[in-house]
Design a protein around this motif. Structure first.
Motif, mmCIF file in Angstrom:
data_model
loop_
_atom_site.group_PDB
_atom_site.id
_atom_site.type_symbol
_atom_site.label_atom_id
_atom_site.label_comp_id
_atom_site.label_asym_id
_atom_site.label_seq_id
_atom_site.Cartn_x
_atom_site.Cartn_y
_atom_site.Cartn_z
ATOM 1 N N ILE A 176 3.113 5.588 7.900
ATOM 2 C CA ILE A 176 1.794 5.071 7.530
ATOM 3 C C ILE A 176 1.767 3.548 7.472
ATOM 4 O O ILE A 176 0.815 2.909 7.899
ATOM 5 N N ASP A 222 3.932 -5.415 18.356
ATOM 6 C CA ASP A 222 4.625 -4.399 17.568
ATOM 7 C C ASP A 222 6.095 -4.377 17.941
ATOM 8 O O ASP A 222 6.954 -4.102 17.121
ATOM 9 N N TYR A 251 1.689 -0.279 7.851
ATOM 10 C CA TYR A 251 1.433 -1.092 9.052
ATOM 11 C C TYR A 251 0.896 -2.435 8.589
ATOM 12 O O TYR A 251 0.034 -3.012 9.221
ATOM 13 N N ASP A 252 1.418 -2.939 7.442
ATOM 14 C CA ASP A 252 0.908 -4.184 6.883
ATOM 15 C C ASP A 252 1.966 -5.277 6.969
ATOM 16 O O ASP A 252 3.149 -5.013 7.115
ATOM 17 N N ILE A 296 -7.751 2.858 9.059
ATOM 18 C CA ILE A 296 -6.659 3.808 8.855
ATOM 19 C C ILE A 296 -5.894 4.002 10.162
ATOM 20 O O ILE A 296 -4.673 4.004 10.190
ATOM 21 N N ALA A 297 -6.657 4.168 11.258
ATOM 22 C CA ALA A 297 -6.046 4.554 12.525
ATOM 23 C C ALA A 297 -5.225 3.425 13.120
ATOM 24 O O ALA A 297 -4.304 3.666 13.885
ATOM 25 N N ARG A 318 -4.719 -0.447 15.149
ATOM 26 C CA ARG A 318 -5.245 -1.044 16.365
ATOM 27 C C ARG A 318 -4.803 -0.336 17.627
ATOM 28 O O ARG A 318 -5.416 -0.473 18.676
ATOM 29 N N GLN A 328 -3.701 3.869 1.046
ATOM 30 C CA GLN A 328 -2.482 4.049 0.256
ATOM 31 C C GLN A 328 -2.148 5.513 0.094
ATOM 32 O O GLN A 328 -1.031 5.842 -0.277
ATOM 33 N N ALA A 380 0.832 -1.202 0.000
ATOM 34 C CA ALA A 380 0.000 0.000 0.000
ATOM 35 C C ALA A 380 0.866 1.251 0.000
ATOM 36 O O ALA A 380 0.609 2.206 -0.721
ATOM 37 N N THR A 381 1.909 1.254 0.798
ATOM 38 C CA THR A 381 2.739 2.441 0.952
ATOM 39 C C THR A 381 4.078 2.022 1.528
ATOM 40 O O THR A 381 4.178 0.982 2.175
ATOM 41 N N SER A 434 -1.142 9.132 11.011
ATOM 42 C CA SER A 434 -0.320 7.943 11.237
ATOM 43 C C SER A 434 -0.973 7.000 12.233
ATOM 44 O O SER A 434 -1.401 7.414 13.297
ATOM 45 N N PRO A 435 -1.030 5.689 11.884
ATOM 46 C CA PRO A 435 -1.553 4.727 12.857
ATOM 47 C C PRO A 435 -0.593 4.503 14.015
ATOM 48 O O PRO A 435 -0.936 3.819 14.973
#
Lengths: 536, 306
Positions: free
Chosen positions: A50, A429, A52-53, B38-39, B41, B83, A44-45, A129-130
């Motif tokens: 950003i 994390d 977080y996958d 988006i945010a 967990r 994205q 995604a990025t 940002s998550p």
């Protein structure tokens, strides 16, 4: 006071005084070569603020660096862009001394200004940002807006001072997290929202090509600040590949590592073939799969009922369903996490005892409830096994097979009585026991929309957690003992039924070299690209 | 003619408006919160609220939909939530692959379907006919995921004739196109069979035969062109079915088209991408139908456009 990384890292320092922070090249490693990795989902990025996958996590680690880092293949902290640091007596002020001469991929030298810019950027609400929440202990976090964090100060071009609002044992782990990686300001300003497609960092690799939906090519950064690393000339990532197809291509010699691992349906076949099984790498991961029970709703508001569910589960059988790719769990923390209570026995499988507890709670005839589950294999099969175990003690659970986003929504809203966490289970994390508490078991996460799907909130334990995190050294035995106790106390209230800790299984082509731990790296998930190499 | 096309284009625009409205409503009432995706967990409640406000997702349905339409009219499909990339750019970069696959798939289904249909019609009532019709029934019902993997296993892995998935050369295109073709062929072979049987009964065929023309010539010159006409008109309508099939086939073969994009966006509730792909696919279906209607009178002069 010069506070070098305590415990494990300290031992390393003593053994090899200078090498603890400087990497010793693998004597067997050969430089050069190109490898092919596949993933099912698109990247995604590549923006560290950003991303977080599963698939972009370790790519970002290879493109960027943080002040702190981990010894490859382990959960041991070591310095990254910081050469050293000091911590004030009260545990509130960290002063990081940066490495000199570290260059961004665009050739410019990285300075303390870039560190501040990068941290400020993550907490700026506009960045969305998550990871912003991880910076909660930095002074000025609450008031942080576009002007940034008041607690982060540039002392000189190679010195950054970070002041905390409270001592935070996990802070160095946070500084090793992707979200605190250092980005080149001019590249962010040039590309704006598209920085994630045009990343510029200081990492071992730089992005050479990105054809959307097809392929990404990472090439070796010749100026990388750790001499001799990385070994590979380039890494080609092909996206959009079903795991089953990726495995076929691996068997055909076209792929070096299938990034999504071995598909569950093919596991037995692969392990049955000695040639393929020899190339399978198994590793632990900081993961727990669990059933949440909503403690605010009858009948799960009664602790006896929640304990009965814990005792009803035949975890060995559930592990068999996924071909033994896990170990049964009895507490929230996975065994490889510091603070794991090794002597805690948990709730043994005891359907008769469970029935007795239900009767005690006034549910001698059982009750009806709903079990929410994510609809991708193997989760519905696991949920069916749970359903049968519950039926054996008189609980009739109907299954709600839903897409991931819908399960998360029902959990956050508190409408789901029970949720099987599979596919959404917590993977840490960073390797610290506190990471399994706040968002998923603490009061903060129990708010509407939070990830604490049990809605369990024990304020006394919240206070204990804050105390435990106020230590200076994350590995202080007293601190780890506090965390063990917190999780054991949680199990006494039984808001969860921990089911298993999933093991990771991946495969590599015959030519891939490097320590097996790099292919199931607990931090650089799923693969540590910087240190693997090819043998031909 | 010009006024007919103009009227149909206006109708098409209204249909797309309706599609955008229905999709937007469905995504609005969906029990899944894009902001949570988006945010992440670990987000605090304040972060979540902040993102919700920035994206305008705290507004009423009417305001959100109005804003979307206003941007849409300026050709702006918005930016992906996850994205952060421009949706139009994402779709644009993947569209050629989907179009190529669609054309090749239609070619494959016509080639397979029409041939089988003609053969079945000529052997009407015989074992061959019955066998083919059962086969076509199986083809229509077979899950594409299974057919795709089967073809991949046999022709790419075992025989090594084609690459194992991917995109780039003509060889990459064959298996996904054939997978799509097999599904569609079941449908076309049945249509072609009945159309052909009908034509073979027609007076002008009997006349041709009576003139003493050879069997092959009667079939190829007289029967076939007439039997094919009604089938051609179906292709436009078929595009809708194709768009659905493409999602599955693209993911099996790692084909970088918009179906794959949509599938991944649906998993993550990335609303701007879902809206964008839905609208673009709907536009194709609408245009396909329009084209079919425009072509029909050229093929069959009895049809008039009003």
């Amino acid at each position: 006071m010069k506070h070098w990384l305590a415990s494990t890292a300290l031992a390393l320092c003593l053994a090899t005084p200078t090498l603890a922070q400087d990497y010793t090249p693998d004597p067997n490693a050969k430089a050069g070569g190109d490898i092919i990795i596949t993933y099912k989902d698109d990247v995604a990025t590549l923006d560290p603020a950003i991303g977080y996958d599963w698939q972009n996590w370790s790519m970002i680690k290879s493109l960027f660096d943080g002040l702190m880092d981990y010894v490859p293949g382990t959960t041991t902290l070591r310095p990254g862009l910081a050469e050293s640091y000091t911590l004030s007596e009260d545990g509130l002020v960290y002063t990081f001394k940066l490495r000199a001469g570290v260059k961004f991929h665009n050739g410019r030298e990285m300075t303390a200004e870039d560190v501040k810019y990068s941290l400020d950027r993550v907490v700026n609400p506009e960045t969305q940002s998550p990871g912003a929440g991880f910076f909660g202990s930095i002074a000025g976090f609450e008031a942080a807006g576009p002007e940034g964090l008041s607690g982060v100060k540039v002392i000189d071009p190679l010195t950054v001072e970070i002041t905390l609002s409270r001592p935070d044992a996990t802070f160095l782990h946070v500084m090793a997290l992707n979200f605190s990686y250092v980005v080149a300001k001019e590249a962010v300003e040039e590309h704006g929202a598209d920085f994630g497609k045009n990343p510029v960092g200081t990492g071992a690799y730089s992005l050479a090509e990105w054809t959307i939906g097809q392929r990404l090519v990472f090439q070796k950064n010749p100026d990388f600040w750790t001499p001799g690393v990385p070994y590979l000339d380039s890494i080609t990532v092909e996206v959009g590949q079903e795991p089953v197809v990726a495995l076929l291509r691996l068997q055909n010699g076209e792929v070096d590592v299938p990034g999504d691992g071995i598909p569950p349906a093919k596991f037995v076949e692969v392990m049955g073939d000695p040639d393929q099984a020899a190339r399978v790498v198994e590793g632990g991961q900081l993961h727990t799969g669990y059933i949440t029970m909503n403690v605010t709703q009858a009948p799960f508001d009664k602790v006896e009922v929640r304990k009965a569910v814990n005792m009803a589960l035949n975890k060995d059988r559930i592990v068999q369903i996924i071909n033994g790719r896990a170990v049964p769990a009895n507490q929230p923390l996975p065994p490889s996490m510091p603070g794991y209570a090794a002597d805690y026995k948990g709730y043994a499988y005891d359907p008769e005892g469970a029935k007795a507890l239900l009767a005690e709670a006034g549910y001698a005839d059982g009750f009806e409830t709903e079990l929410y589950v994510m609809n991708t294999d193997p989760n519905p099969r696991i949920a069916q096994a749970i359903q049968q175990d519950l039926a054996a003690i008189g609980i009739t659970a109907s299954l709600q097979n839903l897409a991931q986003a819908n399960v998360i929504e029902a959990g956050g809203a508190g409408t789901a009585p029970m949720i099987w966490s599979g596919g959404m289970g917590w993977i840490a994390d960073f390797p610290d026991p506190s990471n399994f508490y706040g968002p998923i078991l603490g009061c903060a996460g129990a708010a509407e929309g939070g990830w604490n799907w049990s809605k369990y909130c024990n304020e006394a334990l919240d206070a204990e957690a804050i105390k435990a995190d106020s230590f200076k050294d994350p590995n202080d035995p007293a601190r780890l003992a506090m965390w063990s106790e917190i999780y054991v106390k949680i199990m006494e209230d039984a808001p969860w039924a921990p089911v298993f800790n999933e093991q990771r299984y991946t495969m590599k082509s015959p030519r891939m070299g490097g320590d097996d731990a790099l292919y199931v790296d607990p931090v650089s998930i799923p693969i540590n690209y910087d240190y693997v190499y090819v043998t031909e | 003619m010009a006024s007919y096309i103009l009227r149909r284009l206006v109708q098409s625009a209204l249909i797309l408006l309706g599609v955008s409205f229905i999709t937007f409503v469905l995504l609005f009432v969906l029990p899944a919160d894009p902001v949570r995706q988006i945010a992440g967990r670990a987000a605090t409640a304040a972060t979540v609220e902040n993102i919700r406000q920035q994206l305008g997702l705290d507004q009423s349905f009417i305001v959100q939909y109005g804003r979307y339409l206003a941007n849409l009219l300026q050709g702006d499909l918005g930016r992906s939530y996850l994205q952060k990339t421009d949706v139009a750019e994402l779709i644009w970069s993947r569209l050629p692959a989907s179009l190529l696959l669609m054309l090749a798939g239609i070619g494959a289904e016509l080639a397979i379907g029409l041939t089988l249909g003609v053969v079945a019609a000529l052997w009407k009532g015989k074992a061959l006919d019955q066998g083919l019709m059962v086969g076509s029934f199986v083809a229509v019902s077979a899950p594409q995921f299974v057919v795709g993997l089967l073809l991949l296993y046999v022709f790419a892995v075992k025989l090594g004739w084609f690459p194992i998935g991917g995109y780039g050369t003509a060889a990459h295109l064959v298996l996904p196109a054939v997978t799509l073709g097999i599904l569609g062929s079941g449908w076309y072979s049945r249509m072609m069979r009945s159309s052909m049987i009908e034509v073979l009964r027609a007076d002008y065929i009997r006349t041709a035969r009576a003139k003493g023309l050879g069997r092959a010539r009667v079939i190829l010159r007289h029967a076939l062109p007439n039997a094919v006409l009604p089938i051609i008109a179906m292709i436009g309508i078929d595009i809708g079915i194709f768009m659905g099939g493409i999602v599955v086939v693209e993911s099996v073969f790692g084909w970088p088209g918009i179906g794959q994009l949509a599938w991944q966006a649906i998993q993550r509730v990335d609303i701007p991408i879902i809206m964008g792909v839905t609208l673009v696919s709907a536009a194709f279906i609408v245009l396909g139908n329009l084209l079919a209607d425009l072509v029909a009178p050229l093929i069959d002069p009895r049809i008039r456009l009003r």
